[in-house]
Design a protein around this motif. Sequence first.
Motif, PDB file in Angstrom:
ATOM      1  N   ARG A  43     -58.025 -43.231  14.701  1.00 57.12           N
ATOM      2  CA  ARG A  43     -57.252 -44.385  15.374  1.00 57.12           C
ATOM      3  C   ARG A  43     -56.364 -45.269  14.524  1.00 57.12           C
ATOM      4  O   ARG A  43     -55.494 -45.672  14.861  1.00 57.12           O
ATOM      5  N   THR A  44     -56.888 -45.485  13.417  1.00 57.56           N
ATOM      6  CA  THR A  44     -56.521 -46.353  12.364  1.00 57.56           C
ATOM      7  C   THR A  44     -55.473 -45.506  11.432  1.00 57.56           C
ATOM      8  O   THR A  44     -54.683 -46.112  10.268  1.00 57.56           O
ATOM      9  N   GLU A  45     -55.179 -44.332  11.623  1.00 55.10           N
ATOM     10  CA  GLU A  45     -54.080 -43.509  10.855  1.00 55.10           C
ATOM     11  C   GLU A  45     -54.517 -43.496   9.309  1.00 55.10           C
ATOM     12  O   GLU A  45     -53.655 -43.543   8.579  1.00 55.10           O
ATOM     13  N   GLN A  46     -55.831 -43.165   8.987  1.00 53.58           N
ATOM     14  CA  GLN A  46     -56.277 -43.548   7.506  1.00 53.58           C
ATOM     15  C   GLN A  46     -56.874 -41.938   7.472  1.00 53.58           C
ATOM     16  O   GLN A  46     -57.666 -41.526   7.940  1.00 53.58           O
ATOM     17  N   PHE A  47     -56.312 -41.386   6.187  1.00 56.28           N
ATOM     18  CA  PHE A  47     -57.020 -39.919   5.734  1.00 56.28           C
ATOM     19  C   PHE A  47     -57.669 -40.200   4.427  1.00 56.28           C
ATOM     20  O   PHE A  47     -57.209 -40.786   3.706  1.00 56.28           O
ATOM     21  N   PRO A  48     -58.575 -39.324   4.193  1.00 56.60           N
ATOM     22  CA  PRO A  48     -59.148 -38.224   5.088  1.00 56.60           C
ATOM     23  C   PRO A  48     -59.967 -38.882   6.233  1.00 56.60           C
ATOM     24  O   PRO A  48     -60.563 -40.109   6.080  1.00 56.60           O
ATOM     25  N   LEU A  49     -60.110 -38.304   7.284  1.00 58.27           N
ATOM     26  CA  LEU A  49     -60.825 -38.376   8.404  1.00 58.27           C
ATOM     27  C   LEU A  49     -62.415 -38.198   8.079  1.00 58.27           C
ATOM     28  O   LEU A  49     -63.377 -39.195   8.740  1.00 58.27           O
ATOM     29  N   HIS A  50     -62.944 -37.283   7.572  1.00 57.73           N
ATOM     30  CA  HIS A  50     -64.375 -37.337   7.296  1.00 57.73           C
ATOM     31  C   HIS A  50     -64.685 -37.723   5.890  1.00 57.73           C
ATOM     32  O   HIS A  50     -64.260 -37.110   4.987  1.00 57.73           O
ATOM     33  N   ARG A  51     -65.596 -38.836   6.016  1.00 60.17           N
ATOM     34  CA  ARG A  51     -65.844 -39.483   4.690  1.00 60.17           C
ATOM     35  C   ARG A  51     -67.250 -39.396   4.557  1.00 60.17           C
ATOM     36  O   ARG A  51     -68.152 -38.326   4.706  1.00 60.17           O
ATOM     37  N   PHE A  52     -67.906 -40.661   4.221  1.00 56.78           N
ATOM     38  CA  PHE A  52     -69.291 -40.826   4.066  1.00 56.78           C
ATOM     39  C   PHE A  52     -70.107 -40.121   4.842  1.00 56.78           C
ATOM     40  O   PHE A  52     -71.221 -39.474   4.504  1.00 56.78           O
ATOM     41  N   PHE A  53     -69.990 -40.215   6.246  1.00 55.29           N
ATOM     42  CA  PHE A  53     -71.121 -39.977   7.232  1.00 55.29           C
ATOM     43  C   PHE A  53     -71.164 -38.411   7.375  1.00 55.29           C
ATOM     44  O   PHE A  53     -71.728 -37.891   8.018  1.00 55.29           O
ATOM     45  N   HIS A  54     -69.993 -37.845   6.743  1.00 52.98           N
ATOM     46  CA  HIS A  54     -70.079 -36.368   6.702  1.00 52.98           C
ATOM     47  C   HIS A  54     -70.201 -35.750   5.556  1.00 52.98           C
ATOM     48  O   HIS A  54     -69.704 -34.744   5.213  1.00 52.98           O
ATOM     49  N   THR A  55     -71.204 -36.384   4.860  1.00 54.04           N
ATOM     50  CA  THR A  55     -72.246 -35.668   3.655  1.00 54.04           C
ATOM     51  C   THR A  55     -73.331 -35.580   3.979  1.00 54.04           C
ATOM     52  O   THR A  55     -73.802 -36.388   4.957  1.00 54.04           O
ATOM     53  N   TYR A  56     -74.072 -34.839   3.267  1.00 51.27           N
ATOM     54  CA  TYR A  56     -75.594 -34.736   3.648  1.00 51.27           C
ATOM     55  C   TYR A  56     -76.425 -36.279   3.459  1.00 51.27           C
ATOM     56  O   TYR A  56     -77.296 -36.455   4.008  1.00 51.27           O
ATOM     57  N   ILE A  57     -75.824 -37.030   2.457  1.00 49.89           N
ATOM     58  CA  ILE A  57     -76.602 -38.221   2.428  1.00 49.89           C
ATOM     59  C   ILE A  57     -76.164 -39.162   3.719  1.00 49.89           C
ATOM     60  O   ILE A  57     -77.045 -39.802   4.351  1.00 49.89           O
ATOM     61  N   ALA A 122     -70.882 -34.954  -1.800  1.00 53.39           N
ATOM     62  CA  ALA A 122     -70.499 -36.096  -2.282  1.00 53.39           C
ATOM     63  C   ALA A 122     -71.532 -37.087  -2.317  1.00 53.39           C
ATOM     64  O   ALA A 122     -72.406 -37.112  -1.386  1.00 53.39           O
ATOM     65  N   PRO A 123     -71.779 -37.631  -3.403  1.00 52.44           N
ATOM     66  CA  PRO A 123     -70.951 -38.162  -4.324  1.00 52.44           C
ATOM     67  C   PRO A 123     -71.269 -37.093  -5.794  1.00 52.44           C
ATOM     68  O   PRO A 123     -70.764 -37.350  -6.890  1.00 52.44           O
ATOM     69  N   PHE A 124     -72.086 -36.101  -5.501  1.00 51.48           N
ATOM     70  CA  PHE A 124     -72.357 -35.366  -6.490  1.00 51.48           C
ATOM     71  C   PHE A 124     -71.539 -34.150  -7.024  1.00 51.48           C
ATOM     72  O   PHE A 124     -71.224 -33.795  -7.970  1.00 51.48           O
ATOM     73  N   SER A 125     -70.747 -33.500  -5.507  1.00 51.17           N
ATOM     74  CA  SER A 125     -69.752 -32.793  -6.028  1.00 51.17           C
ATOM     75  C   SER A 125     -68.502 -32.799  -4.909  1.00 51.17           C
ATOM     76  O   SER A 125     -69.030 -33.292  -3.751  1.00 51.17           O
ATOM     77  N   ASP A 126     -67.310 -32.545  -5.215  1.00 50.05           N
ATOM     78  CA  ASP A 126     -66.497 -32.671  -4.236  1.00 50.05           C
ATOM     79  C   ASP A 126     -65.981 -31.260  -3.745  1.00 50.05           C
ATOM     80  O   ASP A 126     -65.082 -30.951  -2.944  1.00 50.05           O
ATOM     81  N   SER A 127     -67.073 -30.404  -3.903  1.00 51.37           N
ATOM     82  CA  SER A 127     -66.679 -28.637  -3.672  1.00 51.37           C
ATOM     83  C   SER A 127     -67.140 -28.632  -1.906  1.00 51.37           C
ATOM     84  O   SER A 127     -68.060 -29.423  -1.558  1.00 51.37           O
TER      85      SER A 127
END
Length: 164
Positions: A43-57, A122-127
Motif C-alpha cells: 500500500r505504501t509502495e515500498q520494496f521489498p514487500l516481505h521483510r522481518f515477519f517473513h523470517t523465522y525469527i 535473516a539476519p544470519f543469512s540473506d540466502s
Amino acid sequence: MPITPFHFGPGAAIHAIAPKRVSFIAFCAANVLMDVEPLYYMRTEQFPLHRFFHTYIGATLIVFLTVALFIAARAVANRVRLPNLFGWRELSTVSVTIGAAFGSFTHIVFDSIMHSDIRPFAPFSDSNLLLRTIPLDILHWSCVLAGAFGIALMLLRKLRRASC
C-alpha cells in the motif's frame, strides 16, 4: 497478493488430522497477521514487500502474538459478550499455539518457494534456498488439494458421528 487463501489449505489438512491438537483458527490468524507486513509495504509502495515477519525469527514472534491475542480475547470475552464463532472459546492454549506455529512456519516455507524478496534466515543469512524449488502451479495445487483433503476428512468424520 497478501492474505492468500492458498495458505489455509495445509492448515485444513493438519487440523483435520489432529482436530483437538491443532487450531485451524489460530493457523489462519497467524497467516493473516503475517501478511499485514507485505500488505502495508504494498500500500505504501515500498520494496521489498516481505521483510522481518517473513523470517523465522519474525514468524516466531507471530506465534507469540497470535497466542497473546487469543488469551486477551478470551479475557475480554469473560466481561463482554463476544460471539463464540467456530467455538474459539473452547480452544486450549496448547492447540492455539500449535496451530499458530504451523501457520507461521508453513507460511515462511511456502512464501520462500514463491517470492524472491524473502530472506527467511535473516539476519544470519540473506540466502533463500527454497526459491523456485517447486514450480508455482504445483505449489498452488498442493495447497488446494491439501485443503480439499482436510475438508473431506472433516465432513467424513461429521457424517460418521451423525450416523452413530
